[in-house]
Design an enzyme around this catalytic site. Structure first.
Site, PDB file in Angstrom:
ATOM      1  N   THR A  50       0.972  -0.970   0.029  1.00 24.18           N
ATOM      2  CA  THR A  50       0.004   0.178   0.093  1.00 24.18           C
ATOM      3  C   THR A  50       0.947   1.176  -0.046  1.00 24.18           C
ATOM      4  OG1 THR A  50      -0.308  -0.111   2.405  1.00 24.18           O
ATOM      5  CG2 THR A  50      -2.015  -1.103   0.912  1.00 24.18           C
ATOM      6  N   LYS A 110       3.971  -6.958   3.828  1.00 27.29           N
ATOM      7  CA  LYS A 110       3.428  -5.601   3.726  1.00 27.29           C
ATOM      8  C   LYS A 110       3.370  -4.517   4.957  1.00 27.29           C
ATOM      9  CE  LYS A 110       0.290  -3.416   3.169  1.00 27.29           C
ATOM     10  NZ  LYS A 110      -0.341  -2.569   4.008  1.00 27.29           N
ATOM     11  N   THR A 135       1.582  -8.856  12.466  1.00 24.41           N
ATOM     12  CA  THR A 135       1.807  -7.275  11.651  1.00 24.41           C
ATOM     13  C   THR A 135       0.696  -7.342  10.670  1.00 24.41           C
ATOM     14  OG1 THR A 135       3.281  -6.126  10.591  1.00 24.41           O
ATOM     15  CG2 THR A 135       3.540  -7.988   9.856  1.00 24.41           C
ATOM     16  N   GLU A 157       6.786   4.575   7.213  1.00 21.92           N
ATOM     17  CA  GLU A 157       6.588   5.910   6.532  1.00 21.92           C
ATOM     18  C   GLU A 157       7.571   7.044   6.976  1.00 21.92           C
ATOM     19  OE1 GLU A 157       1.772   4.786   5.886  1.00 21.92           O
ATOM     20  OE2 GLU A 157       2.274   6.186   7.519  1.00 21.92           O
ATOM     21  N   ASN A 194       0.976  11.081   6.003  1.00 17.46           N
ATOM     22  CA  ASN A 194      -0.032  10.704   6.880  1.00 17.46           C
ATOM     23  C   ASN A 194      -1.069  12.070   6.806  1.00 17.46           C
ATOM     24  OD1 ASN A 194      -0.354   7.832   7.937  1.00 17.46           O
ATOM     25  ND2 ASN A 194       1.853   8.614   8.585  1.00 17.46           N
ATOM     26  N   THR A 238      -6.125  12.175   0.408  1.00 18.37           N
ATOM     27  CA  THR A 238      -6.609  13.445  -0.291  1.00 18.37           C
ATOM     28  C   THR A 238      -5.959  13.490  -1.421  1.00 18.37           C
ATOM     29  OG1 THR A 238      -4.977  14.652   1.027  1.00 18.37           O
ATOM     30  CG2 THR A 238      -6.716  14.409   2.217  1.00 18.37           C
TER      31      THR A 238
END
Lengths: 414, 414
Positions: free
Chosen positions: A161, A187, A198, A285, A409, A414
Site C-alpha cells: 500500500t 507488507k 503485523t 513511513e 499521513n 486526499t
C-alpha cells in the site's frame, strides 16, 4: 526513503512446492495496478495464523478465524486458498463487510472447486469504506490464470500500500539432511505496532509439519519478530500473519517439539520473520533511520519490552534520531515513564552504539558528545540499555519520525 | 502558532495577599532573558504539591518532596519560598544534581532569613546538563529586590521554555460571602503527558485552608485538569504542580470537606487548572488545532480515559486532524487498540462535533463526508464517543501533530 532496504531479487526467491501464486488487477483504488493476490495450496497443507488484537478487527480477520479453526482433519477439508486485496481494508464495515468477505471466499472457492470455508480472505487499505467485492470477484479468473510457483516477487508487489519497497525473504532449511524451501512476503509501512501479528505476512514451507507444531513455531517466531517492531505505535485493524506448511514430500511429518527438526525449523522461521519485520521498519513511513533498541538485565522479557517500546514510540526520541541529535535526556525520560514502578535509575546504564553515555542516574563521566553524535549520524543506530535487575532481554526495532511521516499521513486519502 | 490563546493581561491578574513574586536574569541559556522566579509566601501558608511519576524524576522534584512532607506545623516552620529556573531541568544529574538543588535552596533561605527546608526548588529546560546553580545564586538578589504581589504576568513569562504564549489564569472565589483571590501560572509545550501533574504550575489563594483540605482539593483538581492533557505522550521528568493557600485573613480555616466552602473552592481551583491545562495544549509544540476528546458510557472513568488517550496520542489521528481530514477509520482503530479487551464495537457511536459519523461497527448510514470535513476545518474540534457500557465519562484535551512539531523537536538543542 527506506533505510538500507532493497527490493527482493525475483530469481532468488525459492518457490515452495505446493504453493502457487497468481496476481491480477481489480482496479480497487487505481486502475491497472496489480491489487489482487490469490494463493493456491496443495491438498493437506497445514495453515496457521495470528491476528490483530484490535477490537475493531476487520471483517476478513473475523472470517479467517472462523475458517481456520479446523485444520486438515476438519470436515471442510482444510485451507486450500488465500485471497488478498489492497486498496480497501474492509474494516469498520459491520455485518455488510462480513457478507462481502464471505462472498469473495465463496466466489474463489467456486472457481477452484473448493468449499468457501477452505478460503482465507485478507484486505488492506483504507478503513470504513465498503469493500468493492464485485471488482475482486471479476478479477479472480485473471489471478487464477496467473497461478504459478515462481510468483513470490510479484505477490510481494501486489500486496503493497504505502510501502515503497516490496518485502520478501527466502532460505533453504535442512531437516534431517533433506532441504526444504521457506519463503515469505510481508507488507506494511504505517499503522505499525503489531500486537500478535503485523499488517500482512504470508510465509510458506514445503516441510511436513503437524498443525500443533506449526502453531507453536508461529507463536514463537511472531513474538520474536513482528511483535518487536513499531513505526507509529498504532496497532492496525487488519494485522494478519499466516504460516503454511504444504508437506509436499514423502518425509515423515514433524509432529511436535520432541522432534529434533522442530528447533531447526522454528529458528529458520523466526530468522525469516525477523528479516521481514525489519524490512517493514526500514520502509516505515518517512523513515530515514533504522534503530535497534535492546534492553538487558530486566526481571522478565515483558518489562524489557515495555521499556524498549516506550523508547521506540516516543515522538521526542524519534524526532531526535531524525535530527541525528544524541539527546540522551529524552531516552532516559522515556525509560522513566515506561511504567516499571520500582526501577532503580541509579543502576541503569545506556549505550549509543558502543559508547557508554549514561550511568548512575546521569551522564557518564567519560562521555564526549562528539562520540554520541558520531553514532547518531549513521543510518542504523543501536541503543542498548542495562537495567541491573535480572537476566531478561528484549529487542525492538523502529524508525525515526520525520517531516515526511507527517506529510504522508496528512496527505493520505486526499 | 497557539490555538485561540492570548497572553494574559497583566492588569487582570489578581494579586494574592501573602504571595510576592520576583524575577531576574541568571543567563542560564540566553544572556539577558528573565529566567529566574522567586516566590515568597506569608508565614503559615499551606503548600501542597503533586509531581511527576517518571522514575527519572529530576533532582528538584526529589528535594521538593523532602521539603514538603511537613506542612505548617513542621519543626522547620513550613514552606516560605519557591525558586524556579528555566533553561536547565537538573534531571538525570544524579547526586551532584541533588547537591546543586539543595545549595540553591540554602542560598535563597539564607538571604530571606528562612531555613533551607522552607524553600522548594523547580527547574525546567534541557535534561542531563549540570545545573549552573552559581549563576542562579548570583541572580537571587535581583529577584528578591523585585518581589511584589503584582508580578504574576512577569512570572508566567519567566518560566516559559518552548512556550510561545505565557499562561496565567485568575478569578475571585466567594466563600461565605468573603472574596478571596485565586491566581495561577503554568508552563509547558512539549514532553507533555502529565502523570499526576504537568510540567510546572503554581496556583495560590489567600483563602485559609488546612493542609489536608488543600491536598484533597489539589488531587481532585489535577485529576480533572493537568492529568487530562497530552501533547506528545511523553511524561516529563520535572512535572510539578503546587497549590498555595496563604490564609492571610481573619476568616476561619477551612479544615475539611465537611466545610460548606470546600466544594466551592475545589470547583474554582479545578476550573482554573483546566484553563491552565488547556492553555498548555493550545500552545502545544507545533499545534494548529485544539481537540476535546470526550468518552461517555464507559464502565468507569479509567477505561474512558484510556480510550480518550489512545485517540489523543495516536500519531495517525493527530496528523489527520492537522490535515483537517475526517479520517474516521484512524479514530476507530485507536479505540480498538486502546486495551479495553471486552469492548463491543457494535455499540460504539462516534460524533465529530454534532455529526454522528459511526455506529453499529461502521460508518453511520446518514453520514456525509462533507459534514465531517466542515467540522474538521475548524481550529477547535470536539470528538465524542459513546461506549454503551455504563455511565462513566472522561474528557481529554490534545492538539494536532504538524510539520512544525517535528521541526521544533528535531532542531531543539541544535
Amino acid at each position: 526513503m527506506p533505510v538500507n532496504l532493497a527490493a527482493p531479487d525475483p530469481a532468488a526467491l525459492l518457490p515452495v512446492p505446493g504453493v502457487e501464486l497468481g496476481i491480477a488487477s481489480a482496479g480497487i483504488k487505481k486502475p491497472g495496478r496489480k491489487d489482487i493476490l490469490v494463493m493456491r495450496l496443495a491438498h493437506d497443507s497445514e495453515v496457521v495464523g495470528v491476528f490483530t488484537q484490535n477490537r475493531f478487527c476487520a471483517a476478513p480477520v473475523t472470517v479467517c478465524k472462523e475458517h481456520l479453526h479446523g485444520g486438515r482433519d476438519d470436515d471442510a477439508g482444510g485451507i486450500r486458498a488465500l485471497v488478498v486485496n489492497t486498496g480497501n481494508a474492509n474494516a469498520g464495515t459491520g455485518e455488510d463487510g462480513l457478507r462481502r468477505a464471505r462472498e469473495t471466499c465463496a466466489a474463489l472457492a467456486d472457481k477452484l472447486g473448493f468449499k468457501a470455508e477452505q478460503v482465507l480472505p485478507f484486505s488492506t487499505g483504507v478503513i470504513l469504506e465498503p469493500l468493492p467485492h464485485d471488482k475482486i470477484v471479476a478479477a479472480l479468473p485473471d489471478a487464477i490464470a496467473d497461478l504459478k510457483p515462481a510468483n513470490w516477487a510479484e505477490a510481494a508487489q501486489a500486496i503493497m500500500t504505502t510501502d515503497i519497497v516490496a518485502k520478501a525473504a527466502t532460505r533453504k532449511v535442512a531437516l534431517n539432511g533433506r532441504d526444504f524451501a521457506l519463503t515469505g512476503i510481508a507488507k506494511g509501512s504505517g499503522m505499525i505496532h503489531p500486537n500478535m501479528a503485523t499488517m500482512l505476512s504470508f510465509v510458506a514451507t514445503d516441510a511436513p509439519v503437524s498443525c500443533e507444531a506449526l502453531e507453536a513455531i508461529l507463536r514463537y517466531a511472531v513474538n520474536k519478530s513482528f511483535n518487536c517492531i513499531t513505526v507509529d505505535g498504532d496497532t492496525s485493524t487488519n494485522d494478519s500473519c499466516i504460516l503454511v506448511a504444504t508437506g509436499v514430500t514423502d518425509a515423515p511429518v514433524l509432529m511436535d517439539d520432541g522432534d529434533p527438526r522442530f528447533n531447526t525449523l522454528r529458528d529458520a522461521v523466526t530468522e525469516l520473520m525477523i528479516q521481514l519485520a525489519q524490512a517493514i521498519v526500514r520502509d516505515g513511513e518517512g523513515a530515514t533511520k533504522f534503530m535497534e533498541i535492546r534492553v538487558e538485565g530486566g526481571r522478565d522479557e515483558a518489562e524489557c519490552k515495555q521499556i524498549a517500546y516506550a523508547i521506540a514510540k516516543s515522538p521526542l526520541v524519534k524526532t531526535a534520531f531524525f535530527a541525528s541529535d544524541p539527546n540522551l535526556g529524552r531516552i532516559l525520560a522515556a525509560v522513566g515513564y515506561a511504567g516499571v514502578a520500582d526501577l532503580d535509575v541509579d543502576r541503569v546504564k545506556l549505550w549509543l552504539g558502543n559508547v557508554l553515555v549514561a550511568e548512575n542516574g546521569g551522564r557518564s563521566p567519560g562521555y564526549q558528545e562528539a562520540e554520541g553524535a558520531r553514532v547518531m549520524a549513521a543510518p542504523e543506530i543501536n541503543v542498548r540499555l542495562y537495567l541491573g535487575r535480572g537476566d531478561a532481554i528484549a529487542t525492538v526495532w523502529t524508525c525515526d519520525f520525520s517531516y515526511e511521516y507527517v506529510k504522508i499521513n496528512a496527505e493520505y486519502r486526499t
